[in-house]
Enzyme design. Sequence first.
Site, PDB file in Angstrom:
ATOM      1  NE  ARG A  12       1.201  12.781   6.965  1.00 24.08           N
ATOM      2  CZ  ARG A  12       1.228  13.947   7.027  1.00 24.08           C
ATOM      3  NH1 ARG A  12       0.063  14.436   7.581  1.00 24.08           N
ATOM      4  NH2 ARG A  12       1.954  14.809   6.913  1.00 24.08           N
ATOM      5  CB  CYS A  33      -3.096   6.888  11.078  1.00 18.77           C
ATOM      6  SG  CYS A  33      -3.225   5.206  10.659  1.00 18.77           S
ATOM      7  CE  LYS A  55      -1.238   2.183   3.751  1.00 18.08           C
ATOM      8  NZ  LYS A  55      -2.001   2.777   4.922  1.00 18.08           N
ATOM      9  CG  ASN A  56       2.888   2.398   3.489  1.00 19.07           C
ATOM     10  OD1 ASN A  56       1.757   2.939   3.440  1.00 19.07           O
ATOM     11  ND2 ASN A  56       3.304   2.145   4.560  1.00 19.07           N
TER      12      ASN A  56
END
Length: 421
Positions: free
Chosen positions: A92, A116, A22-23
């Site tokens: 974010r 988050c 995902k990152n």
Amino acid sequence: MGKLVVQGGAVLEGEVEISGSKNAALPIMAAAILCDEEVILKNVPRLQDVFVMIDILRSIGFRVEFEENELKIKRENDISQEVPYELVRKMRASFNVLGPIAVRTGRAKVALPGGCSIGVRPVDFHLEGLKKMGFSIKVEHGFVEACFERRIDYVTITLPFPSVGATEHLMTTAALLKGARVVIENAAMEPEIVDLQNFINRMGGHIEGAGTSRIVIEGVEKMQGVEYSIIPDRIEAGTYLVAIAASRGKGLVKNVNPDHLTNFFEKLEETGAKLKVLGNEVEIEMRERPKAVDVTTNPYPGFPTDLQPQMMAYLSTASGVSVITENVFKTRFLHVDELKRMGADIEVSGNVAIVKGVEKLSGAPVEGTDLRATAALLIAGIIADGVTEISNVEHIFRGYEDVIDKFSELGAKIEYVEKEN
């Protein structure tokens, strides 16, 4: 919003396939804004955050198709300069579209980001870097507006801290600053940044140095379409390895890049776990009570902060006292009180947690506070006696693809229960 009901006492055994990162996927999706031609991304995880980024790309003029784990992105209309607040507030990583939109259209307006709640994560590093690259910045009423004002030939940006988000945002934006040479010093060195560099270079960019603390970007005029496969998710891999070890089981974790987890592997082995690396697979076996170890999180290649909560859940039943020092997100201890509800003996002072291992955890009602904390509570529930109910559990679906199915296939007894009206 539902809850996870976990029946404790399972020993995890079997195989689990790790999804794409995902990152890595999110900043690569943002970088696709630089290109008019079709971009095809493979090994993209089907996660809430990815769907939010898809909605953002669609809202600014891109056609996006997502089937299985393949994503097709192509500009369809003029690029909109503003991103709806209701999308940006959800995540974010969405803030990283500010620079790419501004470099494509001359202006961008994006709300300050959400995501988050693990402490202050200021966007100042992003904004100061964009200013040095020739953008004017205005922050007003919860929005950031970036306007391209002046061309630059050469600039060095030294980050006060090796921020992953700022490194990705600035290198993506700089990639399309035609004729400019941008050097990022004290850059983050995570594998996801190397993946982003590789993707942009495949589109025709000129970036080198990702994976080191100094990244050099030579801006180009235009990008071209490309087909690209996202790297495996090292944090997901680490989470399953910890869970198997915590349950005192044995398993094979597939589709892993072991080079991305060297520091983490060393700590697992210190606890007594037996690891065997077989190409892009890792076999783990742990049949005894873990030994206490000290863990200090640091930017890559140090121990990942995103695996600290899961490691704490594991060490909560270790033999001896573990000291966990959190150097990346100083307030990343929101899971401590929830673990204590399950019988863990943990004391926090500043950015240090003292974990005195107990024989067993006990099932209890707990609440997920963020993505990785919720994963830690899931691990704790698996190894606890009795039933654990985790509320506010939606966090976990932001970062773990098919998490219930994958854990269930390993032998965990987990059920998702919809909240009653």
